[in-house]
Design a protein around this motif. Structure first.
Motif, short mmCIF file in Angstrom:
data_model
loop_
_atom_site.label_atom_id
_atom_site.label_comp_id
_atom_site.label_asym_id
_atom_site.label_seq_id
_atom_site.Cartn_x
_atom_site.Cartn_y
_atom_site.Cartn_z
N GLY A 1 0.80 -1.22 0.00
CA GLY A 1 0.00 0.00 0.00
C GLY A 1 0.82 1.26 0.00
N ARG A 2 2.13 1.15 -0.29
CA ARG A 2 3.01 2.33 -0.27
C ARG A 2 3.98 2.29 -1.45
NH1 ARG A 2 6.40 2.71 4.81
NH2 ARG A 2 6.61 4.88 4.09
N GLY A 3 4.37 3.44 -1.94
CA GLY A 3 5.41 3.56 -2.96
C GLY A 3 5.10 2.85 -4.26
N GLY A 4 3.81 2.64 -4.57
CA GLY A 4 3.43 1.94 -5.79
C GLY A 4 3.18 0.47 -5.59
N VAL A 5 3.42 -0.06 -4.38
CA VAL A 5 3.15 -1.46 -4.07
C VAL A 5 1.68 -1.59 -3.70
CG1 VAL A 5 3.75 -3.42 -2.60
CG2 VAL A 5 5.50 -1.75 -3.24
N PRO A 6 0.93 -2.53 -4.30
CA PRO A 6 -0.50 -2.66 -3.98
C PRO A 6 -0.73 -3.02 -2.51
CG PRO A 6 0.07 -3.91 -5.96
CD PRO A 6 1.35 -3.47 -5.33
N ALA A 7 -1.94 -2.81 -2.07
CA ALA A 7 -2.28 -3.10 -0.67
C ALA A 7 -2.46 -4.59 -0.42
CB ALA A 7 -3.56 -2.34 -0.29
N SER B 1 22.04 -5.37 14.79
CA SER B 1 22.81 -5.82 15.95
C SER B 1 23.48 -4.65 16.66
CB SER B 1 23.88 -6.82 15.50
OG SER B 1 24.83 -6.19 14.65
N ALA B 2 23.68 -3.53 15.95
CA ALA B 2 24.26 -2.33 16.55
C ALA B 2 23.46 -1.13 16.06
CB ALA B 2 25.73 -2.18 16.15
N GLY B 3 23.34 -0.11 16.92
CA GLY B 3 22.51 1.03 16.60
C GLY B 3 22.90 1.70 15.30
N THR B 4 21.88 2.05 14.49
CA THR B 4 22.14 2.70 13.20
C THR B 4 20.86 3.31 12.66
OG1 THR B 4 23.03 2.39 10.97
CG2 THR B 4 21.70 0.60 11.87
N HIS B 5 21.01 4.33 11.81
CA HIS B 5 19.89 4.80 11.01
C HIS B 5 19.69 3.84 9.85
CE1 HIS B 5 18.62 8.57 12.75
NE2 HIS B 5 19.89 8.97 12.88
N LEU B 6 18.42 3.66 9.43
CA LEU B 6 18.09 2.79 8.31
C LEU B 6 17.30 3.54 7.25
CD1 LEU B 6 17.00 -0.56 10.04
CD2 LEU B 6 19.21 -0.01 9.00
N VAL B 7 17.59 3.20 6.01
CA VAL B 7 16.87 3.74 4.86
C VAL B 7 16.44 2.56 4.01
CG1 VAL B 7 16.99 5.23 2.82
CG2 VAL B 7 18.27 5.84 4.89
N ALA B 8 15.19 2.56 3.51
CA ALA B 8 14.70 1.49 2.65
C ALA B 8 13.98 2.10 1.45
CB ALA B 8 13.76 0.55 3.41
N ASP B 9 14.40 1.69 0.25
CA ASP B 9 13.77 2.14 -0.99
C ASP B 9 13.21 0.93 -1.71
OD1 ASP B 9 14.71 4.83 -0.63
OD2 ASP B 9 16.67 4.18 -1.35
N VAL B 10 11.96 1.01 -2.16
CA VAL B 10 11.34 -0.09 -2.88
C VAL B 10 11.59 0.10 -4.37
CG1 VAL B 10 9.06 1.01 -3.05
CG2 VAL B 10 9.27 -1.50 -3.15
N GLN B 11 11.95 -1.01 -5.04
CA GLN B 11 12.23 -0.96 -6.47
C GLN B 11 11.21 -1.73 -7.30
OE1 GLN B 11 16.15 -2.70 -6.39
NE2 GLN B 11 17.16 -0.75 -6.01
N GLY B 12 10.43 -2.61 -6.66
CA GLY B 12 9.44 -3.38 -7.39
C GLY B 12 8.84 -4.45 -6.51
N TRP B 13 7.92 -5.24 -7.09
CA TRP B 13 7.25 -6.26 -6.30
C TRP B 13 6.82 -7.43 -7.17
CZ3 TRP B 13 2.02 -7.28 -7.36
CH2 TRP B 13 1.37 -6.34 -8.18
N PHE B 14 6.63 -8.60 -6.51
CA PHE B 14 6.12 -9.81 -7.14
C PHE B 14 4.78 -10.16 -6.50
CE2 PHE B 14 10.69 -10.23 -7.73
CZ PHE B 14 10.82 -10.77 -9.00
N PRO B 15 3.82 -10.64 -7.29
CA PRO B 15 2.54 -11.06 -6.70
C PRO B 15 2.66 -12.39 -5.96
CG PRO B 15 2.55 -11.50 -9.05
CD PRO B 15 3.84 -10.75 -8.75
N THR B 16 1.65 -12.72 -5.22
CA THR B 16 1.67 -13.99 -4.46
C THR B 16 1.68 -15.19 -5.40
OG1 THR B 16 -0.74 -13.82 -4.30
CG2 THR B 16 0.54 -13.05 -2.42
N SER B 17 1.16 -15.03 -6.62
CA SER B 17 1.12 -16.14 -7.58
C SER B 17 2.35 -16.17 -8.49
CB SER B 17 -0.13 -16.02 -8.45
OG SER B 17 -0.14 -14.76 -9.14
N SER B 18 3.38 -15.45 -8.13
CA SER B 18 4.57 -15.32 -8.97
C SER B 18 5.36 -16.62 -9.03
CB SER B 18 5.46 -14.21 -8.39
OG SER B 18 6.74 -14.25 -8.97
N ASP B 19 6.24 -16.70 -10.07
CA ASP B 19 7.16 -17.84 -10.10
C ASP B 19 8.33 -17.62 -9.15
OD1 ASP B 19 8.53 -15.90 -11.49
OD2 ASP B 19 9.13 -17.19 -13.15
#
Length: 861
Positions: free
Chosen positions: A655-661, A724-742
């Motif tokens: 539901g975010r960044g172009g990924v379906p809900a 395991s050790a304190g840090t800032h995190l960044v996550a970028d989505v590049q694409g997605w596969f459906p549940t019925s994917s190969d």
């Protein structure tokens, strides 16, 4: 008929011409009254720029010169060495004006010189400066004879992959060799398996006893049967021969019957009525073509056969013919006698091709593999090969990507093979195609030093793309549907748009060498990278590509962002780098309408870009413009604070960044750790699952480190990120596969750790070393039906800088890399790598390092 003892044919090759470089010239036909041109400073040559072309360049002061001449030929030649002819076979002379310093021979000109596009013939040439005046003419030759190959055809960009081989395995009757057939057959089988071949043209695999004893088999295994037995022992019982028995009735005179065709029955169906028996007798000649003998001096004991069959790809229904030939092996140092053998081989291969053509009324593609027992630099001729080219066949050695082309394909069981020094070894073993586009890759399978070679010939392989024959559907093929293979009642089968299509990893950009760009990527600069129609990626129908990006020699710290051409650049980063350190990361990125992707750099750096695979338009993978889902530095997706050590956050991805809900099985993320309080690691896994022992990203204090991952989506559409050790995190989505994917996402699990002996022995991989890793049948990966696996590979405790490459076990090594080594740091990268036929991948390192591999998913196929 038994071949000559090892070493005899090599001696004849040397006597009849191997392709050595001629001795420097000193003579001249200069007229005393005419000033002679000065010596050349340098002469060089390169294929291209267009397919079929070559370009010759020189440095010369131009004094006393009215024109330049380039004399070409198909064999070595010399004006001063009496052991060589004055002019080569098929010699031609091409001219350039006095002001020229280069000459490009067009495809038409190279064809006229005997090296047409797709023939894999190379040209010997010598450059000459000529001064012609009213008083006479003089000249000066460049002292060295040189060689150059024409630029190959453009490799096929689309089509069903087809991996084929050619292998003269040496008769079992040659019992005086360093090893007997029964000692060699395990290595023969292993080479075939490791190179994942679909079909192999074999020679000298006879129907006689495997132990080499003459006479009736008497119930003992045949040489043909012993190969199948060994393949089955090595879990490759899917391989079959189209026939194991003789091609002639018992008591009939015949020459060698070792021409065989081996095929992977899991992938291909034999459609021709080849059989082991005629009635109750153990012989059959249905799938053979009788070849001619010389009109005088020969008998039926010299008569050979070609063998063939029609095959169909089980997945697509595409049909093609496959042929195995072994042309007459006799040679003579007497040129007149040798000429009769040369003409015989030409008539034999013509008969084989014409015989198959009579069966091939639909003009289907043809692959021919053979030991043709001749080579280009044979002064008498290369007529058998010429006949094939004249009949429309292309030599797969004319591939854009070749391995060991400079070595001969015949090794004579020598422990060390010499480099002839011409760039082109004598190829007695060929793989020829008709009805195909350009080959993707060709390999002369060998080691320079090997004390236990499987045969006296090297195996030769080629990677092709089936062009399709229209038999996939409609009303004339085989299988299900309304009279055809596939579905529907007409037209052709729609292409498979579901699966990931791996390619042989190919470097398309190396700014250090001027490949793909003339200079390093400038600070805040952008580089357009055309990918469609290159490196095995088709020109159309491409939705996304898998690239490995490497930053080398950065001028300062910064990042790279890869994004589809024609779309706005986002704030998401793909690869973070620091000054002077090589860093790599994998990315799945959408392809723009112009067939390109864009690469932005925040700081100046050299970049390497390797293409690893692609997804078709309309496939079950949806590429997105990279979108930021998490940045703990500013509160995006989580609290505005570093993630504390030994803690996790659950990140909403659906539901975010172009990924379906809903309907999402896995997401492709680029994860970045920055501002860490110490050395640590990040583990990404499906929310709601138990945290695995695998790591996704390793980081250190003071550095920004990124890695891509394909991650199964957990409960609530979330993924968990543990540090395991304190840090800032960044996550970028590049694409997605459906549940019925190969693609099936897995909870990450460790398959390899050389530090503790998981998956391999407990020892660092040495520089130049390799680990062969079993991936199927482990940690949720099925034992069969797996096309590729998604791994997170980590290198730790590297002794020096270097690179790690991951490829299917048995596949050819290329210049492409997957992971850059950094001493003192653990560096990770995601790879999507095809598996070999026996479910293995190989990890190679240029420097000593510990290696860790965690599986995060697999692709069915």
């Amino acid at each position: 008929m038994i071949r000559k003892p090892a070493g005899t044919l090599t001696a004849l090759v040397l006597a009849l011409g191997l392709g050595t470089v001629a001795a420097p010239l000193t003579a001249t036909t200069a007229v005393a009254a005419v000033a002679r041109p000065a010596s050349f400073t340098s002469v060089s040559s390169t294929p291209g720029p267009q397919p079929g072309e070559v370009t010759i360049r020189w440095t010369h002061d131009g004094k006393n010169t009215t024109r330049y001449e380039v004399e070409t030929g198909l064999t070595s030649f010399s004006r001063t060495d009496s052991s060589m002819p004055l002019h080569a076979r098929g010699w031609k002379v091409f001219t350039a004006p006095a002001g020229a310093r280069s000459l490009t021979l067009t495809a038409e000109q190279t064809a006229a010189a005997g090296a047409p596009l797709g023939s894999a013939n190379h040209l010997y040439f010598r450059l000459r400066a000529v001064n012609t005046t009213s008083a006479g003419e003089t000249f000066r030759d460049h002292p060295n004879l040189q060689t150059v190959g024409v630029a190959p055809p453009t490799p096929a960009a689309a089509g069903t992959p087809l991996r084929v081989g050619q292998f003269n395995v040496r008769t079992a009757r040659a019992t005086t060799d360093p090893q007997t057939w029964l000692q060699r057959v395990p290595a023969v089988a292993r080479q075939i398996i490791d190179h994942r071949l679909g079909l192999v043209a074999l020679q000298e695999l006879g129907p006689g006893r495997a132990d080499g004893v003459s006479g009736s088999t008497g119930g003992r295994p045949r040489q043909t049967e012993s190969l199948l037995t060994e393949l089955a022992k090595q879990d490759a019982g899917r391989y079959k021969l189209i026939q194991t028995t003789p091609y002639v009735k018992a008591g009939t005179e015949a020459s060698t019957q070792g021409m065989r065709i081996l095929y992977d029955s899991a992938k291909y169906t034999m459609l021709s009525p080849c059989a082991d028996k005629t009635g109750s007798s153990a012989w059959n000649d249905v799938c053979t073509v009788a070849l001619p003998i010389r009109p005088s001096g020969d008998s039926d004991s010299d008569r050979r056969k070609a063998v063939y069959s029609l095959f169909a790809d089980k997945a697509t229904g595409e049909r093609f013919y496959f042929v195995s030939v072994h042309l007459d092996a006799r040679h003579s140092t007497d040129a007149a006698v040798e000429r009769t053998y040369d003409q015989l081989r030409a008539s034999q291969v013509a008969a084989a091709v014409d015989g198959v053509a009579r069966q091939n009324s639909q003009g289907l593609p043809v692959v021919l593999g053979g030991d043709i027992n001749t080579w280009q630099n044979n002064k008498v001729g290369y007529t058998a090969h010429d006949v094939l080219v004249d009949k429309g066949f292309h030599d797969t050695a004319a591939a854009e990507q070749t391995t060991n082309l400079r070595f001969t394909t015949m090794n004579d069981f020598k422990t060390t093979l010499a480099d002839p020094g011409t760039g082109f070894g004598s190829r007695l073993d060929v793989l020829m195609t008709k009805g195909f586009e350009g080959p993707v890759a060709w390999e002369n399978v060998m080691k320079v030093t090997d004390s236990a070679r499987p045969s006296d010939h090297n195996m030769v392989t080629a990677e092709l793309r089936l062009p399709g024959d229209g038999a996939g559907s409609g009303s004339g093929g085989t299988g299900t549907g309304s009279g055809g293979t596939g579905t529907g009642s007409g037209g052709t089968t729609a292409p498979d748009t579901d699966g990931y299509r791996p390619v042989t990893p190919t470097r398309v950009v190396d700014t250090r060498a001027g490949t793909g760009a003339a200079a390093p990527l400038a600070a805040q600069g952008t580089l357009a990278i055309p990918v469609a129609g290159r490196a095995g990626v088709p020109a159309t129908g491409v939705g996304a590509v898998v690239l490995n990006l490497t930053s080398v020699g950065a001028r300062s710290g910064g990042y790279l962002t890869a994004y589809p051409s024609g779309q706005p650049r986002t704030t998401a980063s793909t690869l973070n780098f620091t000054t002077g350190t090589s860093m790599a990361n994998s990315v799945v990125v959408g392809v723009g309408a112009d067939g390109a992707v864009q690469l932005y750099g925040s700081a100046a750096t050299d970049v390497l870009v390797d293409v690893q695979g692609w997804f078709p338009t309309g496939s079950d993978y949806t590429a997105l413009s990279p979108a930021r889902l998490l940045d703990t530095r500013n509160g995006t997706g989580a609290a505005k604070a570093p993630v504390a050590g030994t803690q996790k956050i659950d990140l909403q991805v659906t539901g975010r960044g172009g990924v379906p809900a809903s309907g999402v099985g896995s997401v492709v993320l680029n994860l970045t750790a920055t501002g860490a309080s110490g050395t640590g690691y990040l583990t990404a896994y499906p929310a709601g699952a138990s945290r695995p022992g695998a790591s996704t990203l390793n980081y250190v204090r003071g550095a920004t480190t990124a890695n891509g991952t394909v991650l199964k989506v957990g409960s609530g559409g979330k993924v968990s990120l543990y540090v395991s050790a304190g840090t800032h995190l960044v996550a970028d989505v590049q694409g997605w596969f459906p549940t019925s994917s190969d693609l099936t996402g897995l909870t990450p699990a460790r398959l390899l750790d050389t530090r503790d002996g998981t998956g391999a022995r407990a020892a660092a991989v040495p520089a130049g070393g390799r680990v062969d890793l079993q991936v199927t049948g482990r940690e949720g990966v099925p034992t069969a039906g797996v096309r590729a696996v998604v791994l997170n590979v980590t290198a730790a405790q590297a002794a020096t800088t270097g690179f790690v490459s991951v490829r299917p076990t048995g596949a050819a090594t290329t210049s492409a890399t997957d992971l850059a080594l950094v001493p003192g740091r653990a560096i990770a990268n995601r790879v999507i790598v095809p598996v070999s036929a026996d479910g293995r991948v190989s990890l190679s390192s240029t420097a000593q390092t510990e290696l860790v591999a965690d599986v995060v998913g697999y692709l069915a196929g």
